[in-house]
Design a protein around this motif. Structure first.
Motif, PDB file in Angstrom:
ATOM      1  N   GLY A   1       2.634  -1.584  -7.131  1.00 30.08           N
ATOM      2  CA  GLY A   1       3.225  -1.530  -8.450  1.00 30.08           C
ATOM      3  C   GLY A   1       3.878  -0.385  -8.007  1.00 30.08           C
ATOM      4  N   ARG A   2       4.394   0.029  -6.906  1.00 30.33           N
ATOM      5  CA  ARG A   2       5.306   1.556  -7.426  1.00 30.33           C
ATOM      6  C   ARG A   2       6.608   0.738  -6.351  1.00 30.33           C
ATOM      7  N   CYS A   3       7.521   1.606  -6.589  1.00 28.16           N
ATOM      8  CA  CYS A   3       9.079   0.706  -6.181  1.00 28.16           C
ATOM      9  C   CYS A   3       9.639   2.300  -5.203  1.00 28.16           C
ATOM     10  N   LEU A   4      10.184   2.120  -4.203  1.00 35.59           N
ATOM     11  CA  LEU A   4      10.978   3.029  -3.737  1.00 35.59           C
ATOM     12  C   LEU A   4      12.229   2.691  -2.970  1.00 35.59           C
TER      13      LEU A   4
ATOM     14  N   ALA B   1       6.719   9.692  -0.991  1.00 34.12           N
ATOM     15  CA  ALA B   1       7.516   9.443  -2.024  1.00 34.12           C
ATOM     16  C   ALA B   1       7.477   8.079  -2.312  1.00 34.12           C
ATOM     17  N   ALA B   2       7.181   7.723  -3.603  1.00 36.57           N
ATOM     18  CA  ALA B   2       6.387   6.902  -4.359  1.00 36.57           C
ATOM     19  C   ALA B   2       4.822   6.652  -4.171  1.00 36.57           C
ATOM     20  N   GLY B   3       4.111   6.723  -2.998  1.00 33.73           N
ATOM     21  CA  GLY B   3       3.239   6.306  -2.579  1.00 33.73           C
ATOM     22  C   GLY B   3       3.162   6.231  -0.927  1.00 33.73           C
ATOM     23  N   PHE B   4       4.810   6.125  -0.271  1.00 31.92           N
ATOM     24  CA  PHE B   4       4.910   5.753   0.408  1.00 31.92           C
ATOM     25  C   PHE B   4       4.993   7.315   2.126  1.00 31.92           C
ATOM     26  N   ASP B   5       4.538   7.120   3.170  1.00 27.94           N
ATOM     27  CA  ASP B   5       4.520   7.955   3.669  1.00 27.94           C
ATOM     28  C   ASP B   5       6.465   7.965   4.635  1.00 27.94           C
ATOM     29  N   VAL B   6       6.691   9.104   4.543  1.00 28.95           N
ATOM     30  CA  VAL B   6       8.407   9.168   4.665  1.00 28.95           C
ATOM     31  C   VAL B   6       8.433   9.952   5.294  1.00 28.95           C
TER      32      VAL B   6
END
Length: 224
Positions: free
Chosen positions: A21-24, A101-106
């Motif tokens: 449900g989150r968008c990057l 960021a938005a739950g994503f590892d970057v």
């Protein structure tokens, strides 16, 4: 097992990643569909060229949506702040950085834009490795960080700073499982077909797949 993510191409260099449900969003520029910013939770920008960042629209989106955060090279962060974006939600991205960021590892790598012409000054350009599987290089052929295995390479295929042979060699060097062509707004349909035959045929990726506008691709990260 790592959670699946959904990848969509929103034109030129702009892509969107969704999970839980989150968008990057990466590189929402003037050649793409900027409605992608409507429900973005975070935005990553590789460099300050209008085909990679539509500054007015991004400033408006950050100002209107309190949860939206942006990462970009330092000079672009300064410009967005000067143009009215809330400074506390703008973050400098530099090679070697790692963040969520938005739950994503970057992970961030790279430093400069590819050479367009010796008379054109080079600017900051970073590449983003998301979840240790997907690489967006911006306007560069930046390799992955040492030790990283890229499963999905967003490969630029057309621009004033590159030739198709370099795209082929980039795919060969990175050796992704899946290569997805981006950065192609200056091409005609015939030109896209040509680069697809060359980069797809010669690059050596296990799969080469062109995504049509807003076509969702559900990607299952491998278990490592």
């Amino acid at each position: 097992m790592p959670a699946a993510l959904t990848l969509t191409h929103w034109g030129h260099a702009c892509v969107r990643l969704e999970r839980d449900g989150r968008c990057l969003v990466l590189d929402p520029g003037s050649f793409g569909d900027l409605s992608v910013l409507g429900d973005a939770d975070a935005v990553l920008v590789t460099h300050d060229h209008p085909d990679h960042v539509a500054a007015d629209e991004l400033v408006a989106a950050v100002s209107a949506r309190p949860g939206l955060e942006v990462w970009a090279p330092g000079p672009l962060v300064d410009r967005l702040a000067e143009e009215g974006a809330p400074r506390d939600r703008l973050h400098v991205a530099a090679g070697g950085d790692r963040f969520t960021a938005a739950g994503f590892d970057v992970r961030v790598t790279g430093e400069q834009h590819a050479v367009i012409h010796p008379d054109v000054p080079r600017i900051a350009n970073v590449a983003y490795l998301v979840e240790d599987v997907l690489l967006h290089p911006g306007d560069s052929f930046t390799p992955p960080p040492d030790g990283a295995t890229v499963d999905v390479l967003l490969v630029p295929v057309a621009g004033p700073w590159m030739k198709v042979a370099e795209a082929v060699d980039y795919v060969r060097a990175v050796r992704p499982r899946l290569a997805v062509p981006i950065h192609d707004a200056i091409l005609s349909d015939a030109g896209r077909a040509l680069v697809d035959r060359l980069v797809g045929g010669l690059g050596g990726a296990q799969e080469y797949r062109r995504l049509t506008a807003a076509e969702p691709l559900v990607y299952e990260p491998p278990v490592r």
